[in-house]
Design a protein around this motif. Structure first.
Motif, short mmCIF file in Angstrom:
data_model
loop_
_atom_site.label_atom_id
_atom_site.label_comp_id
_atom_site.label_asym_id
_atom_site.label_seq_id
_atom_site.Cartn_x
_atom_site.Cartn_y
_atom_site.Cartn_z
N GLU A 20 13.79 59.60 42.32
CA GLU A 20 12.36 59.28 42.29
C GLU A 20 11.59 60.55 41.98
O GLU A 20 11.85 61.60 42.59
CB GLU A 20 11.91 58.73 43.63
N LEU A 21 10.67 60.43 41.06
CA LEU A 21 9.88 61.60 40.65
C LEU A 21 8.50 61.51 41.30
O LEU A 21 7.91 60.43 41.35
CB LEU A 21 9.75 61.59 39.12
N PHE A 22 8.02 62.65 41.80
CA PHE A 22 6.71 62.69 42.46
C PHE A 22 5.84 63.78 41.85
O PHE A 22 6.35 64.84 41.45
CB PHE A 22 6.86 63.01 43.96
N GLN A 56 5.70 58.77 41.10
CA GLN A 56 5.48 58.52 39.68
C GLN A 56 6.41 57.44 39.12
O GLN A 56 5.95 56.48 38.53
CB GLN A 56 5.70 59.81 38.87
N VAL A 57 7.70 57.66 39.29
CA VAL A 57 8.61 56.74 38.61
C VAL A 57 10.02 56.86 39.19
O VAL A 57 10.38 57.91 39.73
CB VAL A 57 8.63 57.06 37.09
N VAL A 58 10.78 55.78 39.08
CA VAL A 58 12.21 55.85 39.40
C VAL A 58 12.95 56.07 38.09
O VAL A 58 12.70 55.38 37.11
CB VAL A 58 12.72 54.54 40.05
N LEU A 59 13.83 57.04 38.07
CA LEU A 59 14.64 57.29 36.88
C LEU A 59 16.09 56.96 37.20
O LEU A 59 16.69 57.57 38.07
CB LEU A 59 14.53 58.77 36.48
N GLY A 60 16.64 55.99 36.49
CA GLY A 60 18.05 55.66 36.67
C GLY A 60 18.91 56.78 36.08
O GLY A 60 18.39 57.65 35.36
N PRO A 61 20.21 56.75 36.36
CA PRO A 61 21.09 57.79 35.82
C PRO A 61 20.95 57.86 34.29
O PRO A 61 20.98 56.84 33.63
CB PRO A 61 22.50 57.31 36.20
N GLY A 62 20.70 59.04 33.78
CA GLY A 62 20.63 59.24 32.33
C GLY A 62 19.28 58.89 31.71
O GLY A 62 19.07 59.11 30.53
#
Ligand SMILES: O=C(O)CCC(=O)C(=O)O
Ligand SMILES: [Fe+2]
Length: 560
Positions: A498-500, A511-517
Motif C-alpha cells: 500500500e502506498l501512502f 493512495q493505492v494498493v499495488l499488486g506484485p509487479g
C-alpha cells in the motif's frame, strides 16, 4: 498531491480545464405527453410556443367547448413558464384533461382557481428501495404535496437514520421539501404535484442531499423511464436490470447512430494511450486509448440525456467531460471503482459534510465488438446465471478498487459466471458508484475485459452526486497540472503493498494498493514524500521524496 493525480492513475489523461465545456447543446425540450392525448398535447404545446398569453384563452376555449355539458367546467390549474395543465371538473370531481408544454423546473404551485388536486392512492418507498411494501398514502389526506413528502420521509426512521448517521435533527431537515426533499415516481419522473402520480403507482421519497436512484425490481425486469426521451423514433429507451448489488442496468436504445458517428468522428484522431506522460509505455492495468470530449454536440447531448436518465437536472460542474475509449485486440481495463477512495481532495465521502464523488456511470457502447470487450462486475452475486462460484479471492471486496490479477483474468474468462455486460452499439450500461443512502459502493468494482476480436469504442459519462471539488481544494493546495512531476511507482516485490502520501502523520494518506509487479502513475511536486507498507502491515518498507530534477524524465520509484 493534486486530485488530478488520482484521475490520472484511475482513468487516464486528465483534461486541463474540466469547466471548459464549450457550447451547450440546445436544450432537450421534451413535450410531456403521458397524460394528454398526443394530439391535444402537441397542439397545445405549439400554441404556447407562439403566445404564452394564449394559455388563459385556451382554457376558456376548452371551457366553451365543454359548455354543452352543464356539469363540466375547465380551468387552468397549473401554469408554469413552460407548461400548462388544464383540468375539467365534472360530476365526479376534478379530472385532468390535458397537459402540454416543456419540462418545468419550478416547484409545484396550485391553481388560483381551484385548490383541488386529484385524489390518488399510491405507495411511498424510500429512495432506491423497490422491494419493500412501502407506505400506503392517499393524496386526499394531505393539504399538498410538501406535507406528504415530509410525513412519508419521517415515517421511515430506520432507513432515514442510515442517511443521517443517526442524527435526529438532521433527519427533520433532510425530509423538508423546502430544503430539497423530493418525490419521484417508479418511472423516474419528479413528482411536482399529485397530477404526476397515477392511481396505485409506487413513488420514492428522496431526502435532501441525495439523488434519485433507480429502484430495484427483479433481475431481468425491463421498464421504460419517463425521465428521458429516446433519440431514435420508435425505439424507446429501456432499462433492464442486470444486478441488485451493485446496482447495474443495461440501457437499451440510448444513442442514435448519428450521435455515435459524431462522437467517433470527433475523437478518432485525438485518442492517446490511456496513461499519459510516458511515450511508448502502457500501464498494464489499462491498455486502451483515451480522448476527452468537451465539445462535440453529440457528446454534450448524450451527457445531458444521461442526467435525464438519472432523473437529475443537468449541471456541468456535476459531470466530467465525456471520456472516449478505444480498445484494440487484447486491450483491457483491469477492474477498479470509478469513485475516488483516496482523500485527494477535501470531502471525498458523500456522507460526510456534503462530500462529493462520482455517483453514477453511464458507460456508452459506441460500436459492437466481434468478441470480448465486455464490461465485467466481479463482485456481483445477484445476477442471472451466477452459479455461486467464488469469483474473487475472499476479502477482495473489503479493499475497494483492488482485485488480484488472476481474479481479473478469471472473471473475464467466459467459463466464469461473473456478470458481464455485452458491448452493443447504441446501448449503455448504467451503474451506481454510490448506494441509495449516499454511501460509496465497494461492490461497484468493474472493468473492461480484453477485446478478443475486433475493436471496441466506448465512452464514460460520469456524473457526480454534487458539484465536483474545485482544483484548488486538492489536499496540497496545488492546482491541477501545475507543472508537477510525472512519475510512476513500481512494486517489484512478490506481495501487494500500500502506498501512502506522507503528510507528516503516522498513518499517512492512503493512495493505492499495488499488486506484485504493478505500476501506478502519479503526478506529484518537489518535496512531496511517499512511503509504502506491505498490505495490512505496519512497518514502512519504502520511502521516496519527489525532486524537481526528475521533471520531464521517465522517473520510476521502485518499491523492493
Ligand atoms: O471498458 C469497459 O467496459 C469499462 C471501462 C471503465 O470501467 C472505465 O473506463 O472506467
Ligand atoms: Fe470504470
Amino acid at each position: 498531491m493534486a486530485a488530478e493525480t488520482l484521475k490520472d492513475r484511475k482513468n487516464g489523461a486528465v483534461p486541463k480545464d474540466t469547466s471548459a465545456a464549450g457550447a451547450e447543446p440546445s436544450a432537450d425540450r421534451t413535450v410531456r405527453k403521458n397524460v394528454a392525448g398526443p394530439s391535444e398535447g402537441a397542439l397545445l404545446a405549439k400554441s404556447m410556443l407562439m403566445f404564452a398569453a394564449l394559455v388563459a384563452a385556451l382554457a376558456g376555449v376548452v371551457a366553451l367547448a365543454l359548455q354543452h355539458d352543464p356539469k363540466t367546467k375547465a380551468a387552468v390549474v397549473d401554469f408554469f413558464p413552460e407548461e400548462v395543465v388544464i383540468a375539467v371538473e365534472d360530476a365526479t370531481g376534478l379530472s385532468l384533461l390535458t397537459r402540454g408544454g416543456f419540462k418545468r423546473e419550478s416547484k409545484s404551485v396550485y391553481s388560483q382557481d381551484t385548490k383541488r388536486e386529484p385524489s390518488v392512492q399510491f405507495t411511498v418507498h424510500f429512495n432506491g428501495d423497490g422491494l419493500s411494501e412501502g407506505l400506503s398514502k392517499s393524496s386526499a389526506d394531505y393539504p399538498g404535496l410538501d406535507a406528504l413528502i415530509r410525513d412519508a420521509c419521517l415515517a421511515l426512521p430506520e432507513i432515514l437514520s442510515k442517511v443521517t448517521n443517526g442524527d435526529e435533527k438532521a433527519a427533520v431537515q433532510v425530509c423538508e421539501p423546502e430544503l430539497g426533499a423530493k418525490l419521484f415516481t417508479d418511472r423516474g419522473r419528479r413528482v411536482l404535484s399529485f397530477f404526476d402520480i397515477e392511481d396505485g403507482q409506487r413513488t420514492y421519497v428522496v431526502p435532501q442531499g441525495l439523488n434519485f436512484v433507480w429502484p430495484l425490481a427483479k433481475v431481468g425486469s425491463v421498464w421504460h423511464p419517463d425521465s428521458v426521451e429516446s433519440p431514435v423514433p420508435g425505439k424507446p429507451i429501456a432499462l433492464r436490470q442486470l444486478s441488485m448489488s451493485p446496482r447495474v442496468f443495461t440501457v437499451e436504445n440510448f444513442m442514435s447512430p448519428d450521435e455515435m458517428d459524431a462522437i467517433l468522428e470527433h475523437n478518432r484522431e485525438l485518442l492517446k494511450p490511456s496513461e499519459v506522460g510516458f511515450a511508448g509505455w502502457r500501464d498494464k492495468t489499462r491498455t486502451s486509448s483515451t480522448a476527452w470530449d468537451f465539445h462535440s454536440w453529440a457528446a454534450r447531448k448524450v451527457q445531458k440525456r444521461s442526467f435525464d436518465l438519472l432523473g437529475m437536472e443537468f449541471q456541468s460542474d456535476m459531470a466530467d467531460a465525456v471520456q472516449v475509449l478505444r480498445y484494440n485486440l487484447t486491450e483491457w481495463y483491469k477492474p477498479h471503482t470509478d469513485w475516488f477512495a483516496e482523500k485527494a481532495y477535501d470531502g471525498h465521502d458523500p456522507k460526510v459534510n456534503n462530500g462529493t464523488n462520482r455517483f453514477a456511470t453511464v458507460f456508452l457502447y459506441l460500436t459492437d465488438v466481434e468478441e470480448g470487450g465486455h464490461t465485467v462486475f466481479p463482485l456481483s452475486k445477484t445476477h442471472e446465471g451466477y452459479n455461486g462460484e467464488q469469483l474473487v479471492k475472499p476479502g477482495t471486496e473489503r479493499t475497494a478498487g483492488y482485485i488480484a490479477q488472476s481474479d481479473a483474468e478469471w472473471v473475464c474468462n467466459t467459463s466464469s459466471t461473473a456478470l458481464r455486460s455485452e458491448p452493443k452499439a447504441g446501448n449503455a450500461v448504467l451503474f451506481y458508484s454510490q448506494e441509495a443512502d449516499g454511501s460509496l459502493d465497494k461492490l461497484s468494482l468493474h472493468g473492461g475485459c480484453p477485446v478478443i476480436k475486433g475493436t471496441k469504442y466506448s465512452a464514460n459519462v460520469w456524473i457526480w452526486n454534487r458539484p465536483k471539488p474545485r482544483k484548488d481544494q486538492a489536499k496540497d493546495g496545488k492546482p491541477a497540472n501545475s507543472n508537477g512531476i510525472e512519475m510512476r511507482f513500481h512494486n517489484a516485490r512478490g506481495e501487494a503493498v500500500e502506498l501512502f502520501w506522507d503528510d507528516g502523520s503516522d498513518k499517512g494518506v492512503f493512495q493505492v494498493v499495488l499488486g506484485p509487479g504493478e505500476y501506478s502513475p502519479m503526478t506529484t511536486y518537489h518535496g512531496h514524500s511517499f512511503f509504502a507498507r506491505v498490505k495490512g502491515g505496519t512497518e514502512r518498507i519504502f520511502s521516496f521524496t519527489a525532486n524537481d530534477k526528475d521533471k520531464g524524465k521517465e522517473k520510476i520509484a521502485t518499491i523492493n
